[in-house]
Design an enzyme around this catalytic site. Sequence first.
Site, PDB file in Angstrom:
ATOM      1  N   PRO A  53      42.417  40.625  42.545  1.00 42.13           N
ATOM      2  CA  PRO A  53      41.229  41.849  42.400  1.00 42.13           C
ATOM      3  C   PRO A  53      40.621  41.538  41.174  1.00 42.13           C
ATOM      4  O   PRO A  53      40.805  41.039  40.155  1.00 42.13           O
ATOM      5  CB  PRO A  53      42.193  43.089  42.479  1.00 42.13           C
ATOM      6  CG  PRO A  53      43.447  42.624  43.013  1.00 42.13           C
ATOM      7  CD  PRO A  53      43.918  41.245  42.635  1.00 42.13           C
ATOM      8  N   ASP A  54      39.403  42.169  41.432  1.00 42.61           N
ATOM      9  CA  ASP A  54      38.546  42.108  40.206  1.00 42.61           C
ATOM     10  C   ASP A  54      38.859  43.434  39.162  1.00 42.61           C
ATOM     11  O   ASP A  54      38.214  44.436  39.188  1.00 42.61           O
ATOM     12  CB  ASP A  54      37.098  42.355  40.473  1.00 42.61           C
ATOM     13  CG  ASP A  54      35.946  42.305  39.479  1.00 42.61           C
ATOM     14  OD1 ASP A  54      36.398  41.730  38.278  1.00 42.61           O
ATOM     15  OD2 ASP A  54      34.837  42.590  39.400  1.00 42.61           O
ATOM     16  N   ALA A  55      40.021  43.045  38.613  1.00 34.74           N
ATOM     17  CA  ALA A  55      40.477  44.218  37.788  1.00 34.74           C
ATOM     18  C   ALA A  55      41.150  43.477  36.410  1.00 34.74           C
ATOM     19  O   ALA A  55      42.438  43.973  36.246  1.00 34.74           O
ATOM     20  CB  ALA A  55      41.697  44.792  38.649  1.00 34.74           C
TER      21      ALA A  55
END
Length: 298
Positions: A53-55
């Site tokens: 995830p872009d997290a």
Amino acid sequence: MNQSENLVNLLEKKPIVKVCGAYDAMSAKLVEAHDFDAIWAGSFAISAIHNVPDASILTMTEFFDAASNMAQSCEIPVIADCDTGYGDANNVRYLVKKYENAGIAGICIEDKTFPKQNSLLKNGNNQLLSEKDFVAKILAANDVKQNKAFSIIARVEALISGIGMEEALKRAYAYEKAGADLILIHSKKISPEEIFEFSESWKGSSPLVVIPTTYYSVKIDELISHNIKMVIYANQTLRAAHLALNNLLGKMKDANNMDEIQNEMSPMDDIFKLQEMFEIKSQEKDIEEKLRKLGYIS
């Protein structure tokens, strides 16, 4: 002229600088081949090719390796998306040293808290860092950079978080005062009106940057007329590659032979050209000739 100076020169000379996102050296080379002004090493795309995830999952080293590979492979500026700066002001100091030394033209950091989530994620966490703490990151970035042309882009997320235009402008002025070279104003509206309102209200001297992912119908002429100096197409290459590969694999699985799908793939020679494989023979001949002159080959 190094790439940082090249980027500054583009901003001074062109009505708008067109930047396209890439996720590895090959996609960056294709961006360069199609005459974009610069490359965006985007955290969303780089996270996606690692299938995370872009997290704030990947480390600075993983993002840095991707961006530095692009910079080594290309002859146009690379701008690195560095999320929230991978920590506090001390982390920002370290990243600026590392990225500048790698020949990257500039970095972008955003004023959200760590760990961040993608700004366009439905019901995502868009909590902002305090203005003071983000100003400290901008100050740290400017303290440590060696080349004054190395660009520090401050990404304002106030419109994304929903706290309003007044706060977005207040923060942007504070970041400019702290030394931000450019201000990236971000929006997830489907219309550019919010961005235009910001640009019409902006009285600062730092050039404005936008990422029109959601308001994709906006025209370049409209951006120029609203004093936008840089447009970043941050994720279109990743999304196009995802669609093309998905479609190809679906057909490949059931194909009786590869002749059925040859027209959906690049020829091998196109890849060889991108890799500069055809240069190897001439390089080998050049070395052979030099060895002959030195007496190693008769």
